[in-house]
Scaffold this active site. Sequence first.
Site, mmCIF file in Angstrom:
data_model
loop_
_atom_site.group_PDB
_atom_site.id
_atom_site.type_symbol
_atom_site.label_atom_id
_atom_site.label_comp_id
_atom_site.label_asym_id
_atom_site.label_seq_id
_atom_site.Cartn_x
_atom_site.Cartn_y
_atom_site.Cartn_z
ATOM 1 N N THR A 1 0.815 -1.220 0.000
ATOM 2 C CA THR A 1 0.000 0.000 0.000
ATOM 3 C C THR A 1 0.850 1.273 0.000
ATOM 4 O OG1 THR A 1 -1.751 -1.120 1.156
ATOM 5 C CG2 THR A 1 -1.563 1.200 1.619
ATOM 6 N N ARG B 1 -13.496 -8.348 -1.110
ATOM 7 C CA ARG B 1 -12.783 -8.137 0.157
ATOM 8 C C ARG B 1 -12.385 -6.651 0.293
ATOM 9 N NH1 ARG B 1 -7.417 -6.128 1.739
ATOM 10 N NH2 ARG B 1 -6.822 -7.183 3.650
ATOM 11 N N VAL B 2 -12.632 -6.101 1.466
ATOM 12 C CA VAL B 2 -12.216 -4.724 1.735
ATOM 13 C C VAL B 2 -11.225 -4.757 2.893
ATOM 14 C CG1 VAL B 2 -12.975 -2.430 2.490
ATOM 15 C CG2 VAL B 2 -14.402 -3.753 0.919
ATOM 16 N N GLY B 3 -10.131 -4.050 2.733
ATOM 17 C CA GLY B 3 -9.106 -4.048 3.776
ATOM 18 C C GLY B 3 -9.268 -2.899 4.751
ATOM 19 N N THR C 1 0.050 0.202 6.768
ATOM 20 C CA THR C 1 0.204 -0.832 5.748
ATOM 21 C C THR C 1 0.449 -2.156 6.444
ATOM 22 O OG1 THR C 1 1.464 -1.595 3.847
ATOM 23 C CG2 THR C 1 2.693 -0.299 5.467
ATOM 24 N N GLY C 2 -0.141 -3.197 5.905
ATOM 25 C CA GLY C 2 0.028 -4.503 6.532
ATOM 26 C C GLY C 2 -1.198 -5.350 6.280
ATOM 27 N N GLY D 1 -4.480 -6.139 6.499
ATOM 28 C CA GLY D 1 -5.597 -5.266 6.863
ATOM 29 C C GLY D 1 -6.564 -5.840 7.872
#
Length: 334
Positions: free
Chosen positions: A191, A219-221, A242-243, A245
């Site tokens: 990201t 899918r939503v992070g 970032t990572g 999610g």
Amino acid sequence: MIKKSLTSILLILGLVSTLYAQPALKKWSVAIHGGAGGAPSSMTTERKTEYEKALLEAIAIGEKMLDNGSTALDAVEKVVIYLENSPLFNAGKGAVKSIDGIHELDAAIMDGSNLKAGAVAGLRDIKNPIKAARLVMDSTAHVLLIGEGASFFAKSMGLEVVENSYFSTKHREEQIKRIQEREEKEDPRGTVGCVALDIYGNLAAATSTGGMSGKRWGRVGDVPVIGAGTYANNSTVAISGTGHGEYWIRRVVAFDISALMEYKGMTLESAANEVIFNKITPMGGSGGGIIAIDKEGNIVFTFNTGLMHRAWSKSDGEYGVGVLKGEERTFKRQ
Ligand code: ASP
């Protein structure tokens, strides 16, 4: 005599009013990340140089804008547009693919001066999702729009439309093939994000992503979930994460850091360390981190990986760039 002292009074008054008309201190800070994914061992000198060049170009955009008096909000949006247009990062051009081979993009922006926020999720055909997020914030009564509705809105606002294939790169095509053939695991990292403090004392954060490679359709992070991957509040901090999610959402990472600062009076650094190392890492969320700027302009990069693509710049003239953990190059502007 009277005329002379009147002139001096007017002069002093003029000076005082000019001083008050301008921001007391021309203090600003800006920081960016381009994700914390990938094995440090795969980072050849050539690749590192390529990343550093892009990161320095991106930070220079924010630096120039803030130094010229732009708002933190405008600066974070512009910087993220640059990063979305770079094929090196998992956002915009260069975004990862879902398991069905489609790109679905998420983005969010937040204004710390009034806690307004805008976000989009699951966009497939808007070139710069961060522009759509900004428009959701500025031109609707909502915070988050998803999928077709988000896309319809962005188009109606005149944003540039692209084919889904625009976001692909050779690297992402090969990556999804390996994931589909189960030769590689899904990777939730890469990201981009930017946080800034402007000369008016306002904080802002913006984050944009292709999400997790090999993710499920829909899918939503954490990125568009305000308080998870993106958050800004003038009284505490601006954060972009970032990572993986799912962990960031479950731990409400960005808001948690802000809350520790607000309610417990913790410094940004200790609050960030607490959340990333004592909360996220033990849960299994190794593979990410955050960038943040507090209301004083202090910058932190906190990550539990071997690398994070990052750069920063401050009004005191210091700027820098780093990829691997513990390896940063700092410079001084002339
Ligand atoms: N946090 C993003 C997500 O889970 C992925 C990333 O940081 O690269 O959607």
